[in-house]
Design a protein around this motif. Structure first.
Motif, short mmCIF file in Angstrom:
data_model
loop_
_atom_site.label_atom_id
_atom_site.label_comp_id
_atom_site.label_asym_id
_atom_site.label_seq_id
_atom_site.Cartn_x
_atom_site.Cartn_y
_atom_site.Cartn_z
N VAL A 1 -15.28 36.54 53.70
CA VAL A 1 -14.18 37.08 54.50
C VAL A 1 -14.75 37.56 55.83
O VAL A 1 -15.66 38.40 55.86
N ASP A 2 -14.24 37.01 56.92
CA ASP A 2 -14.69 37.40 58.26
C ASP A 2 -14.10 38.77 58.60
O ASP A 2 -12.88 38.94 58.59
N ILE A 3 -14.97 39.75 58.90
CA ILE A 3 -14.48 41.10 59.13
C ILE A 3 -13.70 41.24 60.43
O ILE A 3 -12.91 42.17 60.57
N ARG A 4 -13.90 40.31 61.35
CA ARG A 4 -13.15 40.39 62.61
C ARG A 4 -11.78 39.73 62.48
O ARG A 4 -10.82 40.18 63.08
N GLU A 5 -11.70 38.63 61.73
CA GLU A 5 -10.49 37.82 61.72
C GLU A 5 -9.62 37.97 60.48
O GLU A 5 -8.41 37.81 60.56
N GLU A 6 -10.22 38.25 59.33
CA GLU A 6 -9.46 38.18 58.08
C GLU A 6 -9.40 39.47 57.27
O GLU A 6 -8.51 39.62 56.44
N ALA A 7 -10.33 40.36 57.47
CA ALA A 7 -10.43 41.54 56.61
C ALA A 7 -9.36 42.58 56.93
O ALA A 7 -9.02 42.80 58.09
N ASP A 8 -8.83 43.22 55.90
CA ASP A 8 -7.88 44.33 56.04
C ASP A 8 -8.69 45.61 56.20
O ASP A 8 -8.88 46.37 55.25
N LEU A 9 -9.19 45.83 57.41
CA LEU A 9 -10.08 46.97 57.66
C LEU A 9 -9.38 48.31 57.43
O LEU A 9 -10.03 49.28 57.05
N GLY B 1 -19.28 38.18 37.60
CA GLY B 1 -18.08 37.56 38.17
C GLY B 1 -18.21 37.22 39.63
O GLY B 1 -19.27 37.34 40.23
N PRO B 2 -17.08 36.80 40.20
CA PRO B 2 -17.08 36.40 41.60
C PRO B 2 -17.33 37.59 42.54
O PRO B 2 -17.00 38.73 42.22
N LEU B 3 -17.91 37.28 43.67
CA LEU B 3 -18.22 38.29 44.68
C LEU B 3 -17.37 38.03 45.92
O LEU B 3 -16.96 36.90 46.17
N THR B 4 -17.16 39.08 46.69
CA THR B 4 -16.56 38.91 48.01
C THR B 4 -17.58 39.40 49.02
O THR B 4 -18.07 40.53 48.93
N LEU B 5 -17.94 38.53 49.95
CA LEU B 5 -18.91 38.87 50.98
C LEU B 5 -18.16 39.00 52.30
O LEU B 5 -17.51 38.06 52.75
N TYR B 6 -18.21 40.19 52.88
CA TYR B 6 -17.58 40.46 54.17
C TYR B 6 -18.65 40.40 55.24
O TYR B 6 -19.70 41.04 55.11
N GLY B 7 -18.40 39.61 56.28
CA GLY B 7 -19.39 39.47 57.34
C GLY B 7 -18.81 38.75 58.53
O GLY B 7 -17.60 38.72 58.73
N LEU B 8 -19.68 38.17 59.32
CA LEU B 8 -19.28 37.39 60.48
C LEU B 8 -19.82 35.97 60.31
O LEU B 8 -20.93 35.77 59.83
N LYS B 9 -19.02 34.99 60.73
CA LYS B 9 -19.40 33.59 60.55
C LYS B 9 -20.73 33.24 61.21
O LYS B 9 -21.48 32.43 60.71
N ASN B 10 -21.02 33.88 62.35
CA ASN B 10 -22.23 33.53 63.09
C ASN B 10 -23.40 34.49 62.81
O ASN B 10 -24.40 34.44 63.51
N CYS B 11 -23.28 35.32 61.80
CA CYS B 11 -24.33 36.29 61.47
C CYS B 11 -25.39 35.62 60.59
O CYS B 11 -25.09 35.13 59.50
N ASP B 12 -26.64 35.59 61.08
CA ASP B 12 -27.72 34.95 60.33
C ASP B 12 -27.95 35.60 58.97
O ASP B 12 -28.22 34.91 57.99
N THR B 13 -27.86 36.91 58.90
CA THR B 13 -28.08 37.61 57.64
C THR B 13 -26.99 37.23 56.63
O THR B 13 -27.27 37.03 55.45
N CYS B 14 -25.75 37.13 57.10
CA CYS B 14 -24.65 36.72 56.21
C CYS B 14 -24.87 35.29 55.71
O CYS B 14 -24.64 35.00 54.54
N LYS B 15 -25.33 34.42 56.60
CA LYS B 15 -25.60 33.03 56.21
C LYS B 15 -26.70 32.99 55.14
O LYS B 15 -26.60 32.25 54.16
N LYS B 16 -27.77 33.79 55.35
CA LYS B 16 -28.86 33.85 54.37
C LYS B 16 -28.35 34.31 53.01
O LYS B 16 -28.69 33.75 51.98
#
Length: 118
Positions: free
Chosen positions: A34-42, A4-19
């Motif tokens: 989901v951007d952990i700084r801007e959107e995630a319910d930490l 099924g679908p995945l949720t990837l939490y990371g940062l928009k400018n993170c190279d590892t997340c982009k990979k």
């Protein structure tokens, strides 16, 4: 890769997340970012992640944020204060954090990639 679908939490400018996103896209995996700084319910996510994988795996000890912490903050981050330190410093969370719906995977290494192929 299937499942099924995945949720990837990371940062928009993170190279590892982009990979990770590029590889998952190439494998036709439906992935929500989901951007952990801007959107995630930490407040909700960090305790669940700590329970699932532990502070040792969730804390990014190779980050600039880690190097800038005091020794007390570092021991707190790996101990009982992990939730508070991670919520105060979202960039200290090792990325990406991938929620498959049934498990939490941290980082983008061969172990994570194999787990997603299962």
């Amino acid at each position: 890769m299937s499942a099924g679908p995945l949720t990837l939490y990371g940062l928009k400018n993170c190279d590892t997340c982009k990979k990770a996103l590029n590889a998952l896209d190439a494998a036709d995996r439906e992935t929500a970012f989901v951007d952990i700084r801007e959107e995630a319910d930490l407040q909700r996510l960090v305790p669940a992640w700590l329970k699932a994988v532990g502070a040792e795996k969730l804390v990014n000890k190779r980050s600039t944020t880690w190097r800038n912490l005091s020794d007390d903050e570092k021991s707190e981050a790996l101990g009982s204060g992990a939730k508070n330190v991670l919520m105060a410093n979202p960039t200290l969370i090792k990325r990406p954090v991938i929620d498959t719906g049934s498990e939490i995977l941290v980082g983008w290494d061969s172990g994570t990639q194999q787990a997603l192929q299962a």
